[in-house]
Design an enzyme around this catalytic site. Sequence first.
Site, mmCIF file in Angstrom:
data_model
loop_
_atom_site.group_PDB
_atom_site.id
_atom_site.type_symbol
_atom_site.label_atom_id
_atom_site.label_comp_id
_atom_site.label_asym_id
_atom_site.label_seq_id
_atom_site.Cartn_x
_atom_site.Cartn_y
_atom_site.Cartn_z
ATOM 1 N NE ARG A 1 -1.876 -1.713 3.392
ATOM 2 C CZ ARG A 1 -1.912 -3.011 3.609
ATOM 3 N NH1 ARG A 1 -2.459 -4.031 2.734
ATOM 4 N NH2 ARG A 1 -1.114 -3.559 4.509
ATOM 5 C CB THR A 2 3.633 2.422 2.044
ATOM 6 O OG1 THR A 2 2.753 2.387 3.328
ATOM 7 C CG2 THR A 2 4.313 3.849 2.290
ATOM 8 C CE LYS B 1 26.924 -4.241 -6.133
ATOM 9 N NZ LYS B 1 26.877 -3.971 -7.737
ATOM 10 N NE ARG C 1 7.543 0.845 4.611
ATOM 11 C CZ ARG C 1 6.406 0.349 4.671
ATOM 12 N NH1 ARG C 1 5.830 -0.727 4.421
ATOM 13 N NH2 ARG C 1 5.484 1.177 5.171
ATOM 14 C CG HIS D 1 4.782 5.071 8.245
ATOM 15 N ND1 HIS D 1 4.644 6.129 7.096
ATOM 16 C CD2 HIS D 1 4.189 3.815 7.395
ATOM 17 C CE1 HIS D 1 4.197 5.317 5.927
ATOM 18 N NE2 HIS D 1 3.985 4.176 6.151
#
Length: 321
Positions: free
Chosen positions: A112-113, A142, A163, A191
Amino acid sequence: MFINQRRALQGVQAMHDYGCMGTRNCTGRNIIMTTRRGRRATMRAYVDPGETKAWHQLDCKHVVEAQQFGPEALNVIFAEAERMERVRPGTAEAKVLDGRVMATLFYEPSTRTRLSFESAITHLGGIVLSTESAGEYSSAAKGETLEDTIRTIENYADCIVLRHFQAGSAKRAALVSSVPIINAGDGPGQHPTQALLDVYSIRKEIGRLDNFKIGLVGDLLNGRTVHSLAYVLSMFKGVKMYFVAPQVVAMKDDIKTYLTSKGVDWEEVDDLHQVASDVDVLYMTRIQKERFDDLKQYTQVGAVFQCSHAANNSALQRHQI
């Protein structure tokens, strides 16, 4: 209650002043001269929460923590969100971000985000550069640091939606980025854009942001959305917060201390039905299985509180959201 997340987030996204494309020094605390893409400009810098609440007046508008915002900034953002809700395809307003590029850099799973951000900029004429599972499929696999990744991506995009699985990662990114960093969730941290959407929705549904009661239910220890929401609501008068959670995932002490310092009335309770019958807003969150090291402990608390139980028993008030 359902507010179109894409439209509300468009309002937040459109507020970013892409004229702030300076060197990574734009995250310093002072007014500075900076150069990017051959231009010289004076920049007002990002500052830590508490030092200023005039987020909307900054040139480099990182969205890192909910404490960055004051009532005036929220009013500016919400006014823009309301304007964005009226945007229709094919209009001039639907091209306001034409030629702008947004990078979505997600180190944790999201549906959703991530899609709401990508939908928002697409509906305003912008372009998306996207990666998911960045920890596995990006250069992080890496050994590249988050800071070095940001320094690279800032050359490709006008803003970066991040995120990450570590609390504090968005601030780390902002400290080296010359383009706005938008925190789309940093582990069990915060958030903030979700909090902006939640507060926008509350105001739209009950018509006010002061003198109401809210129940925050579920995983209050790891739930980054409740952390950000509590911080934002602390600036409004007469908001009573009820924390309903198993003890193992109770609200963090630092947030409770912060709320107390701001004069916010809060209470920890065990009875969801009692709270459901008394509040104006019931904010339900899931118990986050992925944050538990001991799955037996999760099994004991995973389904303790369910909104359907309160609803089936007619515990919810008729006007409640």
